[in-house]
Scaffold this motif. Structure first.
Motif, PDB file in Angstrom:
ATOM      1  N   GLY A  25       0.779  -1.224   0.000  1.00 55.09           N
ATOM      2  CA  GLY A  25       0.000   0.000   0.000  1.00 55.09           C
ATOM      3  C   GLY A  25       0.812   1.276   0.000  1.00 55.09           C
ATOM      4  N   SER A  26       2.153   1.192   0.018  1.00 51.38           N
ATOM      5  CA  SER A  26       2.964   2.404   0.058  1.00 51.38           C
ATOM      6  C   SER A  26       2.892   3.170  -1.255  1.00 51.38           C
ATOM      7  CB  SER A  26       4.415   2.038   0.373  1.00 51.38           C
ATOM      8  OG  SER A  26       4.924   1.109  -0.580  1.00 51.38           O
ATOM      9  N   ALA A  27       2.891   2.457  -2.391  1.00 58.06           N
ATOM     10  CA  ALA A  27       2.837   3.146  -3.682  1.00 58.06           C
ATOM     11  C   ALA A  27       1.548   3.954  -3.809  1.00 58.06           C
ATOM     12  CB  ALA A  27       2.955   2.128  -4.815  1.00 58.06           C
ATOM     13  N   GLU A  28       0.423   3.394  -3.404  1.00 56.74           N
ATOM     14  CA  GLU A  28      -0.849   4.119  -3.484  1.00 56.74           C
ATOM     15  C   GLU A  28      -0.828   5.357  -2.604  1.00 56.74           C
ATOM     16  OE1 GLU A  28      -0.482   0.955  -3.182  1.00 56.74           O
ATOM     17  OE2 GLU A  28      -1.412   0.101  -4.977  1.00 56.74           O
ATOM     18  N   GLN A  29      -0.220   5.259  -1.388  1.00 54.90           N
ATOM     19  CA  GLN A  29      -0.152   6.422  -0.511  1.00 54.90           C
ATOM     20  C   GLN A  29       0.726   7.522  -1.099  1.00 54.90           C
ATOM     21  OE1 GLN A  29       0.872   5.493   3.532  1.00 54.90           O
ATOM     22  NE2 GLN A  29      -0.666   3.854   3.726  1.00 54.90           N
ATOM     23  N   ILE A  30       1.857   7.159  -1.704  1.00 57.90           N
ATOM     24  CA  ILE A  30       2.747   8.168  -2.295  1.00 57.90           C
ATOM     25  C   ILE A  30       2.046   8.874  -3.450  1.00 57.90           C
ATOM     26  CG2 ILE A  30       4.931   8.485  -3.500  1.00 57.90           C
ATOM     27  CD1 ILE A  30       5.991   6.052  -1.907  1.00 57.90           C
ATOM     28  N   ALA A  31       1.413   8.104  -4.325  1.00 55.22           N
ATOM     29  CA  ALA A  31       0.702   8.709  -5.455  1.00 55.22           C
ATOM     30  C   ALA A  31      -0.439   9.606  -4.965  1.00 55.22           C
ATOM     31  CB  ALA A  31       0.168   7.620  -6.379  1.00 55.22           C
ATOM     32  N   ALA A  32      -1.157   9.158  -3.933  1.00 55.11           N
ATOM     33  CA  ALA A  32      -2.252   9.969  -3.392  1.00 55.11           C
ATOM     34  C   ALA A  32      -1.721  11.267  -2.774  1.00 55.11           C
ATOM     35  CB  ALA A  32      -3.035   9.164  -2.365  1.00 55.11           C
ATOM     36  N   ALA A  33      -0.537  11.225  -2.145  1.00 53.02           N
ATOM     37  CA  ALA A  33       0.040  12.433  -1.560  1.00 53.02           C
ATOM     38  C   ALA A  33       0.410  13.446  -2.636  1.00 53.02           C
ATOM     39  CB  ALA A  33       1.269  12.061  -0.732  1.00 53.02           C
ATOM     40  N   ILE A  34       1.013  12.976  -3.743  1.00 53.81           N
ATOM     41  CA  ILE A  34       1.387  13.892  -4.827  1.00 53.81           C
ATOM     42  C   ILE A  34       0.138  14.528  -5.425  1.00 53.81           C
ATOM     43  CG2 ILE A  34       2.476  14.035  -7.088  1.00 53.81           C
ATOM     44  CD1 ILE A  34       4.334  11.757  -6.221  1.00 53.81           C
ATOM     45  N   ARG A  35      -0.871  13.703  -5.681  1.00 58.94           N
ATOM     46  CA  ARG A  35      -2.112  14.248  -6.263  1.00 58.94           C
ATOM     47  C   ARG A  35      -2.850  15.133  -5.262  1.00 58.94           C
ATOM     48  NH1 ARG A  35      -2.746  11.658 -11.055  1.00 58.94           N
ATOM     49  NH2 ARG A  35      -1.824   9.573 -11.262  1.00 58.94           N
ATOM     50  N   GLY A  36      -2.740  14.811  -3.957  1.00 61.10           N
ATOM     51  CA  GLY A  36      -3.388  15.630  -2.947  1.00 61.10           C
ATOM     52  C   GLY A  36      -2.792  17.023  -2.860  1.00 61.10           C
ATOM     53  N   PHE A  37      -1.445  17.132  -2.916  1.00 61.91           N
ATOM     54  CA  PHE A  37      -0.820  18.454  -2.922  1.00 61.91           C
ATOM     55  C   PHE A  37      -1.252  19.254  -4.146  1.00 61.91           C
ATOM     56  CE2 PHE A  37       2.698  17.055   0.089  1.00 61.91           C
ATOM     57  CZ  PHE A  37       2.345  17.971   1.069  1.00 61.91           C
ATOM     58  N   ASN A  38      -1.353  18.591  -5.315  1.00 64.11           N
ATOM     59  CA  ASN A  38      -1.756  19.299  -6.528  1.00 64.11           C
ATOM     60  C   ASN A  38      -3.215  19.730  -6.473  1.00 64.11           C
ATOM     61  OD1 ASN A  38       0.331  19.211  -9.036  1.00 64.11           O
ATOM     62  ND2 ASN A  38       0.706  17.479  -7.642  1.00 64.11           N
ATOM     63  N   ALA A  39      -4.026  19.030  -5.685  1.00 63.03           N
ATOM     64  CA  ALA A  39      -5.450  19.349  -5.611  1.00 63.03           C
ATOM     65  C   ALA A  39      -5.757  20.506  -4.660  1.00 63.03           C
ATOM     66  CB  ALA A  39      -6.238  18.118  -5.181  1.00 63.03           C
ATOM     67  N   LEU A  40      -4.772  20.971  -3.884  1.00 63.83           N
ATOM     68  CA  LEU A  40      -5.016  22.081  -2.955  1.00 63.83           C
ATOM     69  C   LEU A  40      -5.294  23.366  -3.734  1.00 63.83           C
ATOM     70  CD1 LEU A  40      -2.245  21.455  -0.263  1.00 63.83           C
ATOM     71  CD2 LEU A  40      -4.692  21.040  -0.045  1.00 63.83           C
ATOM     72  N   PRO A  41      -6.273  24.183  -3.318  1.00 63.88           N
ATOM     73  CA  PRO A  41      -6.557  25.442  -4.025  1.00 63.88           C
ATOM     74  C   PRO A  41      -5.441  26.449  -3.827  1.00 63.88           C
ATOM     75  CG  PRO A  41      -7.897  25.263  -2.035  1.00 63.88           C
ATOM     76  CD  PRO A  41      -7.190  23.941  -2.183  1.00 63.88           C
ATOM     77  N   GLU A  42      -5.389  27.443  -4.738  1.00 64.16           N
ATOM     78  CA  GLU A  42      -4.311  28.428  -4.710  1.00 64.16           C
ATOM     79  C   GLU A  42      -4.369  29.293  -3.448  1.00 64.16           C
ATOM     80  OE1 GLU A  42      -1.843  28.876  -6.666  1.00 64.16           O
ATOM     81  OE2 GLU A  42      -2.264  27.513  -8.314  1.00 64.16           O
ATOM     82  N   GLN A  43      -5.556  29.769  -3.097  1.00 66.27           N
ATOM     83  CA  GLN A  43      -5.709  30.661  -1.945  1.00 66.27           C
ATOM     84  C   GLN A  43      -6.545  30.003  -0.855  1.00 66.27           C
ATOM     85  OE1 GLN A  43      -4.037  33.458  -1.885  1.00 66.27           O
ATOM     86  NE2 GLN A  43      -3.348  33.291  -4.027  1.00 66.27           N
ATOM     87  N   GLY A  44      -6.343  28.717  -0.636  1.00 66.26           N
ATOM     88  CA  GLY A  44      -7.117  27.992   0.349  1.00 66.26           C
ATOM     89  C   GLY A  44      -6.602  28.171   1.759  1.00 66.26           C
ATOM     90  N   ARG A  45      -7.299  27.493   2.690  1.00 69.97           N
ATOM     91  CA  ARG A  45      -6.867  27.554   4.089  1.00 69.97           C
ATOM     92  C   ARG A  45      -5.500  26.918   4.273  1.00 69.97           C
ATOM     93  NH1 ARG A  45      -7.421  24.158   8.406  1.00 69.97           N
ATOM     94  NH2 ARG A  45      -8.534  22.678   7.070  1.00 69.97           N
ATOM     95  N   ILE A  46      -5.270  25.811   3.576  1.00 68.63           N
ATOM     96  CA  ILE A  46      -3.948  25.181   3.572  1.00 68.63           C
ATOM     97  C   ILE A  46      -3.234  25.649   2.313  1.00 68.63           C
ATOM     98  CG2 ILE A  46      -2.698  23.000   3.513  1.00 68.63           C
ATOM     99  CD1 ILE A  46      -5.046  21.704   4.906  1.00 68.63           C
ATOM    100  N   PRO A  47      -2.107  26.344   2.429  1.00 72.47           N
ATOM    101  CA  PRO A  47      -1.440  26.887   1.228  1.00 72.47           C
ATOM    102  C   PRO A  47      -0.939  25.777   0.318  1.00 72.47           C
ATOM    103  CG  PRO A  47      -0.026  27.101   3.152  1.00 72.47           C
ATOM    104  CD  PRO A  47      -1.349  26.626   3.663  1.00 72.47           C
ATOM    105  N   ARG A  48      -1.000  26.037  -0.956  1.00 69.56           N
ATOM    106  CA  ARG A  48      -0.501  25.071  -1.943  1.00 69.56           C
ATOM    107  C   ARG A  48       1.013  25.217  -2.066  1.00 69.56           C
ATOM    108  NH1 ARG A  48      -2.221  24.744  -8.324  1.00 69.56           N
ATOM    109  NH2 ARG A  48      -1.223  22.743  -8.773  1.00 69.56           N
ATOM    110  N   PRO A  49       1.772  24.127  -1.991  1.00 71.75           N
ATOM    111  CA  PRO A  49       3.241  24.236  -2.060  1.00 71.75           C
ATOM    112  C   PRO A  49       3.693  24.762  -3.410  1.00 71.75           C
ATOM    113  CG  PRO A  49       2.555  22.095  -1.175  1.00 71.75           C
ATOM    114  CD  PRO A  49       1.331  22.753  -1.718  1.00 71.75           C
ATOM    115  N   ASP A  50       4.845  25.441  -3.386  1.00 74.62           N
ATOM    116  CA  ASP A  50       5.477  25.905  -4.619  1.00 74.62           C
ATOM    117  C   ASP A  50       6.400  24.863  -5.215  1.00 74.62           C
ATOM    118  OD1 ASP A  50       4.254  28.473  -4.389  1.00 74.62           O
ATOM    119  OD2 ASP A  50       5.723  28.960  -2.843  1.00 74.62           O
ATOM    120  N   VAL A  51       6.854  23.906  -4.416  1.00 77.87           N
ATOM    121  CA  VAL A  51       7.722  22.832  -4.884  1.00 77.87           C
ATOM    122  C   VAL A  51       7.479  21.614  -4.000  1.00 77.87           C
ATOM    123  CG1 VAL A  51       9.685  23.473  -3.428  1.00 77.87           C
ATOM    124  CG2 VAL A  51      10.087  22.247  -5.568  1.00 77.87           C
TER     125      VAL A  51
END
Length: 535
Positions: free
Chosen positions: A183-209
Motif C-alpha cells: 500500500g505504500s505506492a498508493e499512498q505516495i501517489a495519493a500524496a502527490i495528487r493531494g498536494f496538486n489538488a489544494l486550491p491556490e488561496q485555500g486555508r492550507i497553502p498550496r506548495p510551490d515545490v
C-alpha cells in the motif's frame, strides 16, 4: 481369491466422491507451498477479476490462479515471462481433473527479475513520453511553501528540516506516507495528487515545490517508487517535483519522471532554497553598486547643468528686446484706440443713414408681396395635389370594385363545385350504405339458415326427443341413467318430466335380427348452451 474377485470386492466411488477424496488428500499433504517458476500464459485479469495462468520451468508446468481480492492487494503484479516465487495453497479442480496452486502472495525471484521488470516498465513509460525533457518544469528560485512526501518517523524529514533551517527557513508541509511495503505506492501517489489538488488561496497553502524523499535501501525496499501509479502521479504533477529517493547510486523510475533528481534528501533541500547568508552578501553588494551608480549619475548631471548655465546669456540681455517692444506698443496704443473709435463711428453713421422710414416701408411691401405670391403658389400646389390624390383614389376604388366582383364570382363558383362534389359523395355514400345493408342482410339470412340446419330442434321436429338429467346435462346412453332417476324429455313442442324404471334390462329394446345394423353416428361433445344439443 483371484485378482478379478479382489477388484470386484473393492469399494465403488462416484466421480465426485473420488475427486473430493483426491482434493482432501492433496490439500492435507501439501498445505501452503512456495513455488519458483516462470509465468506463462498470463493475459491479464479475467472479466471476473480473477487471474489464470501457469508456472513452468524446464520440464514441468503447474496451473495457477489468483482470486480478485488477492490480486488487488498484491504489491507485485504478475507479468508474462517474469520469474517469480509464488506462495499459496495446492488444491485440485474437479471440473477438469487437474491440480493447481491458489496463489496468495507473489514476489520476483531475485534482483535480476526486478531489474528486468524495471527496465521493461521504463521502456513502456518512456514510450508514452512521461520522461521527456519537454515536460520538465523549472524550480522556483525562492519558494514560500515546500511540500514533503516522506515517512514522518524517519531521519529523512529531520535532515530536510535541518538543511532548510541552515540555508533559508521556509514553511514546510509534510504529507506522511509509508515508503515501503504493501500500500505504500498508493499512498505516495495519493500524496502527490493531494498536494496538486489544494486550491491556490485555500486555508492550507498550496506548495510551490514538492520533495518526494526516502532514505537508502535495497531494490526491494525502494520498489514502491518504481510502481507505475507513482511514476504517473509524478509526471502529472503541476507543482515542480524533486525526487530524492535513496543514495546517489540508487536509481528509481520516479527519478526520470521528476523535474529534478537529487542524490540525497539533503541535496533536495539544497536544490529547493538558496543560502540566506549568500543572499545577504549579494544584496549588500548590489545595494552598494546602486548607490555608487546613483552618485555617478548625479555628478554627471551636475556637470551638464553647469555647462548649460555658462552657455546661457544674462537675464538683462534676454529681456531687452521684449521690453523695447512693450514700450513701443504702449506708446502706439492711445493713437490706435482713437482711430478704431473713429472708424466704428463712421460705420454706424452710414448704417443709420440707410435706415429711413421709406426704406423700411419698401422692404415691408416687398416682404408682403413675396408672402402673397408664396401663398398663391402653395394654394395651387395643394389643389393640384388634392386632384391627383382624388384621381388615384378613384382608380383604386374602381379596381377594388372589379376585384370584389371577380372574387365573389370565384367564391360562388367554388361553392357550386363543392356543392356538386358533396352531392356526388352523398350519392356514393347512399349507394355504399345500401350495398352494405344488402350484404349484411344476406349474411344474417345465411347465418339463420346455417343455424337452423345445425340446430337440434330440426331433429326434434322429425320425431326425436332429447333426454336430460336433473342438472340439465344431455344423456348419451342408457347406462348413464340410474334407477329412479328424474329425467327431462324435450320434444319439438315442449318438455315432459319422467322417472326411470328400476329394471333397466326390461326397458332395453330387442335387437333386430333381419335388418342390417346401421352405422353408429359419431358422438359430438356437447356443452350445455342455450340452444341445447341432440346428442
Amino acid at each position: 481369491m483371484t485378482a478379478a474377485e479382489t477388484l470386484i470386492n473393492a469399494p465403488e466411488f462416484t466421480v465426485s466422491e473420488l475427486s473430493s477424496a483426491l482434493k482432501r488428500t492433496v490439500e492435507d499433504a501439501y498445505g501452503h507451498v512456495r513455488v519458483r517458476g516462470e509465468i506463462s500464459g498470463f493475459r491479464g485479469p479475467h472479466s471476473s477479476g480473477h487471474c489464470y495462468f501457469a508456472l513452468k520451468d524446464e520440464s514441468a508446468k503447474i496451473e495457477a490462479v489468483i482470486w480478485k481480492g488477492v490480486h488487488g492487494r498484491m504489491r507485485f503484479k504478475p507479468q508474462e515471462g517474469l520469474e517469480v516465487i509464488a506462495t499459496g495453497k495446492l488444491t485440485t479442480y474437479p471440473g477438469s481433473s487437474k491440480y493447481q496452486i491458489v496463489i496468495e502472495a507473489i514476489e520476483p525471484a531475485g534482483i535480476g527479475a526486478l531489474m528486468a521488470l524495471m527496465e521493461e516498465r521504463k521502456r513502456k513509460l518512456g514510450a508514452e513520453g512521461l520522461f521527456d525533457e519537454a515536460r520538465k518544469q523549472l524550480l522556483p528560485w525562492l519558494p514560500e511553501v515546500i511540500g514533503v512526501v516522506t515517512s514522518p518517523t524517519g531521519a529523512v524529514i529531520r535532515d530536510i528540516l535541518h538543511r532548510l533551517e541552515d540555508r533559508f527557513p521556509r514553511r514546510v508541509l509534510v504529507w506522511p506516507v509509508r515508503v515501503q511495503g504493501e500500500g505504500s505506492a498508493e499512498q505516495i501517489a495519493a500524496a502527490i495528487r493531494g498536494f496538486n489538488a489544494l486550491p491556490e488561496q485555500g486555508r492550507i497553502p498550496r506548495p510551490d515545490v514538492l520533495i518526494v524523499a526516502r532514505g537508502g535501501g535495497s531494490l526491494e525496499d525502494l520498489w514502491s517508487f518504481n510502481e507505475e501509479i507513482v511514476v504517473r502521479a509524478a509526471a502529472d504533477s503541476m507543482i515542480p517535483l524533486i525526487s530524492a529517493v535513496g543514495h546517489e547510486t540508487d536509481i528509481t523510475l520516479i527519478d526520470f519522471a521528476a523535474d529534478k533528481r537529487a542524490p540525497t534528501p539533503t541535496a533536495a533541500a539544497e536544490m529547493a532554497v538558496p543560502v540566506r547568508s549568500e543572499l545577504f552578501v549579494e544584496v549588500s553588494t548590489l545595494a552598494r553598486r546602486v548607490v555608487i551608480c546613483w552618485q555617478r549619475s548625479q555628478e554627471s548631471r551636475r556637470n551638464e547643468l553647469r555647462a548649460a548655465a555658462r552657455a546661457l546669456p544674462a537675464a538683462g540681455e534676454l529681456l531687452a528686446i521684449p521690453r523695447q517692444r512693450l514700450d513701443g506698443a504702449a506708446s502706439a496704443l492711445p493713437r490706435a484706440l482713437k482711430a478704431n473709435t473713429h472708424a466704428h463711428f463712421r460705420r454706424f453713421a452710414a448704417s443709420s443713414a440707410r435706415l429711413t422710414v421709406r426704406v423700411l416701408r419698401g422692404q415691408v411691401a416687398q416682404a408682403r408681396q413675396r408672402l402673397t405670391v408664396s401663398g398663391e403658389r402653395m394654394m395651387h400646389s395643394a389643389r393640384s395635389l388634392l386632384r391627383i390624390r382624388r384621381d388615384r383614389y378613384a382608380g383604386i376604388e374602381i379596381r377594388l370594385k372589379a376585384s370584389k366582383l371577380s372574387n365573389a364570382k370565384a367564391q360562388r363558383q367554388a361553392i357550386a363545385r363543392d356543392r356538386e362534389r358533396a352531392l356526388r359523395l352523398a350519392e356514393r355514400a347512399r349507394r355504399a350504405l345500401a350495398t352494405a345493408m344488402q350484404r349484411q342482410q344476406a349474411r344474417v339470412v345465411h347465418s339463420g339458415q346455417l343455424l337452423a340446419a345445425l340446430s337440434y330442434r330440426s331433429v326434434l321436429a322429425r320425431g326425436f326427443a332429447l333426454v336430460r338429467d336433473e342438472q340439465g346435462a344431455a344423456l348419451h346412453a342408457a347406462a348413464e341413467v340410474g334407477p329412479g332417476a328424474y329425467l327431462s324429455i324435450e320434444f319439438a313442442d315442449g318438455r315432459v318430466g319422467a322417472t326411470a324404471d328400476a329394471d333397466r334390462a326390461a326397458a332395453l329394446p330387442a335387437k333386430p335380427v333381419a335388418s342390417e345394423p346401421k352405422p353408429a353416428a359419431p358422438r359430438r361433445a356437447v356443452k350445455p348452451v342455450g340452444q341445447g344439443s341432440l346428442f
